[in-house]
Design a protein around this motif. Structure first.
Motif, PDB file in Angstrom:
ATOM      1  N   MET A 517       0.832  -1.202   0.000  1.00 43.74           N
ATOM      2  CA  MET A 517       0.000   0.000   0.000  1.00 43.74           C
ATOM      3  C   MET A 517       0.871   1.258   0.000  1.00 43.74           C
ATOM      4  N   MET A 521       0.839   4.069  -2.867  1.00 44.44           N
ATOM      5  CA  MET A 521       0.622   5.486  -2.565  1.00 44.44           C
ATOM      6  C   MET A 521       1.730   6.348  -3.154  1.00 44.44           C
ATOM      7  N   ALA A 561      -5.118   2.702  -1.819  1.00 47.93           N
ATOM      8  CA  ALA A 561      -3.833   3.402  -1.888  1.00 47.93           C
ATOM      9  C   ALA A 561      -3.639   4.126  -3.215  1.00 47.93           C
TER      10      ALA A 561
END
Length: 614
Positions: A517, A521, A561
């Motif tokens: 994640m 991101m 994300a």
């Protein structure tokens, strides 16, 4: 690594580098990458254009048309009135407008949601005499957060569903994203309303000329102006009354700076002034400038003047249609608009656009990230996020603004509320969702039927069908999907998933979930979220299977994300749109964006484990 793996890794590295550079259109980069993959034998020729038949591509296009139906019905205009009050405390204002933005973004395109609410937010800020950026960044982030709530809220969710259908045999339903998405959105909106807005740079210590609402504008002196043949100093009274500053004079392409006061004004001169949008509009009227174009506006057909748009008063209490006011007493129509990242104006100089002969509007000024430049407008290249000051017979026309890729800031362009149309728009959309939810038809077919009905009932005119689709996103997605499939087939996905599994070996799968994640991101902050999801989605499923975990937990995690692009103005189109009106620089976003991304992680991981157990 095999030779095919090396070639495909190199190809992906090249594509991602070009996307990150941003010099060329994203759809062009993706198309070239796909053709290179076919030429190198990495993508089978018969699969080269299979992406265009993918349901994810169709849903992205259809949802944009459905969003337009909601706009045209006036139901969204009714909702935006709830936020049109500049007298509330900042935190309460952000909670209301941010909550509304998140709710709208769950069912319509989040760029459209921001485009409708941004003018209201800017006008409320100016009415309350606070910096627009103080509330614009929370608003933009709220629209991004709201997109996580449903399947159609944001492209990463649609792509996640397509990847699940391809690899696990069944797509996600409309509300599979809702339990986690709602928790994340509510916590995110509460953060930006209570704490986040306090972290936004206010720029209150900067001089007045850096006010994001100010422009340096070039105003044409027509041949029948009362000032032709008179000395420039005679404009002082009108300038002071309108609260603008005389900056200079441009004659025959040569700038004469502040010597305007000693110059004899000639027809065809450009008077350079500095001031707010309203002040410049008042000065144009008082000094009899741009009169030739205004005469054209009065003679133009009323349908070309953008009369269908609605202008929200600064106190937020009344909404009136421009057609209800006398065009003579109204004075020149001056529109402040932001350049979208997908606008064809991006990268073009003002001189090469030909706005007046093609669209009947004149470019008066350009402001970039709250900074003013005294460089001649004609020689300045336009960038995404720039604010343009335009005037003319079609300056306020929603159709022209859409065609140019502009979003008006000082006017709200939504249709008046029509109960019959609103009920029809909502019922058709709800019916499509219900049919898809019970499994009678796929969501793609159900939403297509709803969109066809919108056209049949006139909620979306035929001419708007194709203009509402973001073709650059459609083409980019259709070209990246075959590359993603090829990447998986040659073992690229397995290599990356295996590396992450080895790094987290001996630890809980939760650590691997957090790791992928965080990586997603980071990519989403600098890359288009569509490209990010195409890459990380298959990796997430492969990683979960290697760890013996639930693939849905990991796929849902990277979908959340991929939507978290809060650190830069290039990670999401909405971040780019607020850059000019908010007066933001590239480095301003992380101040609120970084803690927001940490909150998303802290909130989403436990919720994922609860809703989608490992």
């Amino acid at each position: 690594m095999t030779s095919d793996q090396i070639l495909l890794f190199a190809l992906f590295a090249g594509v991602l580098s070009m996307l990150l550079w941003g010099r060329f259109r994203h759809d062009l980069v993706a198309a070239v990458g796909l053709l290179c993959g076919v030429s190198l034998g990495l993508v089978p020729e018969e699969s080269a254009f299979s992406g265009f038949s993918n349901p994810a591509v169709m849903i992205v296009a259809l949802v944009l048309i459905a969003s337009r139906a909601f706009e045209n019905s006036g139901v969204l205009g009714l909702l935006t009135k709830l936020a049109a009050n500049g007298k509330r405390p900042v935190g309460i204002h952000i909670a209301i407008i941010g909550g509304l933005a998140a709710a709208l973004s769950a069912v319509i395109n989040n760029v459209a949601a921001l485009a409708m609410l941004m003018p209201i937010d800017v006008q409320a800020a100016r009415s309350a005499r606070r910096p627009p950026g103080q509330t614009l960044m929370p608003l933009a982030f709220a629209t991004i957060l709201g997109g996580m709530v449903t399947l159609i809220g944001t492209p990463p969710n649609i792509i996640a569903s397509a990847i699940r259908a391809q690899q696990l045999g069944e797509p996600y339903s409309m509300f599979d994203f809702t339990p986690v998405g709602v928790v994340v959105a509510v916590c995110g909106v509460l953060f930006v309303a209570l704490i986040g807005w306090r972290l936004v740079p206010h720029r209150q210590d900067q001089p007045a000329e850096l006010d994001p609402s100010s422009f340096v504008a070039e105003l044409l002196v027509p041949k029948d102006s009362k000032f032709v043949g008179r000395v420039g100093v005679e404009l002082n009274d009108e300038a002071e009354e309108a609260d603008v500053l005389l900056v200079g004079l441009i004659r025959d392409g040569k700038s004469h700076g502040r010597s305007i006061r000693a110059k004899t004004i000639r027809a065809g001169d450009l008077v350079v002034v500095e001031g707010s949008t309203d002040a410049i509009a008042a000065f144009i009227k008082a000094a009899d400038l741009q009169k030739a174009e205004q005469d054209e506006a009065n003679e133009a057909d009323p349908g070309e003047t953008g009369g269908s748009s609605i202008e929200n008063e600064t106190d937020g209490d009344t909404v009136e249609n421009d057609d209800d006011r006398d065009p003579v007493t109204r004075g020149p129509e001056v529109v402040e608009a932001v350049v979208r990242s997908d606008s064809y104006l991006v990268g073009r100089s003002a001189a090469s656009i030909g706005m007046r002969p093609r669209f009947g509007i004149t470019l008066l000024g350009i402001a970039r990230a709250g900074s003013l430049s005294h460089e001649q407008i004609s020689g300045r290249a336009i960038a995404a996020g720039d604010e343009l000051l335009i005037t003319g017979r079609a300056a306020g026309s929603p159709e022209v603004l859409d065609e140019l890729g502009l979003v008006a800031v000082n006017r709200v362009s939504v249709a008046r509320f029509n109960p019959k149309n609103a009920a029809l728009a909502v019922s058709l959309f709800a019916g499509a969702i219900a049919i898809a939810t019970v499994g009678y038809l796929s969501f793609t077919v159900a939403i297509a039927i709803a969109v066809a009905a919108y056209g049949a009932f006139g909620l979306v005119p035929a001419r708007e069908f194709y203009s509402q689709i973001e073709w650059s996103v459609v083409v980019m997605l259709a070209c990246l999907l075959p590359l993603g499939v090829a990447f998986e087939q040659v073992g690229g996905t397995a290599l990356i998933a295996n590396s992450i599994a080895e790094l987290t070996q001996g630890h809980s799968p939760v650590l691997a979930l957090v790791a992928i994640m965080v990586v997603t991101m980071t990519l989403s902050d600098v890359l288009n979220n569509v490209a990010t999801m195409v890459i990380t989605g298959p990796i997430a499923i492969d990683l979960a299977q290697r760890l013996g975990a639930n693939p849905d937990t990991f796929l849902m995690g990277v979908a959340i994300a991929a939507s978290c692009a809060f650190l830069t103005p290039i990670g999401h189109k909405n971040n780019t749109l607020i850059m000019g009106p908010g007066g933001f620089s590239f480095s301003d976003y992380w101040r609120m964006g970084l803690p927001l991304e940490l909150i998303v992680l802290v909130v989403s991981v436990p919720t994922l484990l609860l809703v989608w157990p490992l």
